[in-house]
Design an enzyme around this catalytic site. Sequence first.
Site, PDB file in Angstrom:
ATOM      1  N   GLU A 185      84.768  49.321  20.964  1.00 22.20           N
ATOM      2  CA  GLU A 185      84.529  47.880  20.972  1.00 22.20           C
ATOM      3  C   GLU A 185      85.701  47.144  20.331  1.00 22.20           C
ATOM      4  OE1 GLU A 185      81.113  44.876  19.080  1.00 22.20           O
ATOM      5  OE2 GLU A 185      81.555  46.803  18.135  1.00 22.20           O
ATOM      6  N   CYS A 198      77.789  48.350  20.902  1.00 17.60           N
ATOM      7  CA  CYS A 198      77.609  48.577  19.466  1.00 17.60           C
ATOM      8  C   CYS A 198      76.180  48.287  18.973  1.00 17.60           C
ATOM      9  CB  CYS A 198      78.640  47.775  18.682  1.00 17.60           C
ATOM     10  SG  CYS A 198      78.935  48.422  17.008  1.00 17.60           S
ATOM     11  N   LYS A 231      78.210  40.565  24.854  1.00 16.48           N
ATOM     12  CA  LYS A 231      77.334  41.238  23.896  1.00 16.48           C
ATOM     13  C   LYS A 231      76.155  40.343  23.497  1.00 16.48           C
ATOM     14  CE  LYS A 231      77.633  43.556  19.368  1.00 16.48           C
ATOM     15  NZ  LYS A 231      78.552  43.829  18.228  1.00 16.48           N
TER      16      LYS A 231
END
Length: 261
Positions: A40, A147, A110
Amino acid sequence: MKVAVGQWPVKREWQHNAAQISEFMRSAEQQGAELLVLPEAVLARDNDQSHWVIEAAQPLDGPFVTQLLAVSQSLSITTILTLHVPAAEGKARNVLIVLQGGEIVLTYDKIHLYDAFTLRESDNVVAGKHLPPLVMVGEFTLGVMTCYDLRFPEMARALARQGADLLILPAAWLKGANKELHWELLTRARALENTCYLIAAGECGPKNIGHSMVVDPLGLVIAQAGERTQLLYSEIAKDHIDNVRQQLPVLANCRLSALPS
């Protein structure tokens, strides 16, 4: 299918990181891998200046992605990573991109921002609002997460219910008490409960744990990196997913959607 997972300590200058990614892409292709998963926020990082990832953000048509697309055009491997892209009001978007044949074939902002363990990603990053679409690589159907998404089982399950049999997770998993334990526990759980392979790429270095891994549909770790720069390889098999789902049909057996609200 042979897959590769790359990890390294992301540097302050985007040119260094673009060169590292390009090297990984070429090396993985030479070794016969069809898919490369990277961590990431790999555009730029300064561990002494946390806001640098926002200041260094580039649009998807900026020089960082343009250089990677040029490499991708000359290769057959699919590459997945995330970077920060400028947004309004001095913030950024944490955008996952999938590169195939010199094109961006999927983007995902995200959803779950890391507002935990005393940190607040949402102070600098705008949250995504949409579940990512699936993408095909060879005979595998990929669902992507980023993540902190790993801590939300609903997301992995939604992707699996839509047809994902391989979950992809670029991450920069911060060091801390029991954080390596959380990383392994959660990656194995998401794979097992959805009977999917899971490929998790974690940045290594002074702030992040590394330990990139490939987990099979029964929750077994079949490949794992350490704490240093590494290009990790593993073989995954579609028929193994099919066999596991015949023995352990949790997706088919789940009745929650049929229950009254």
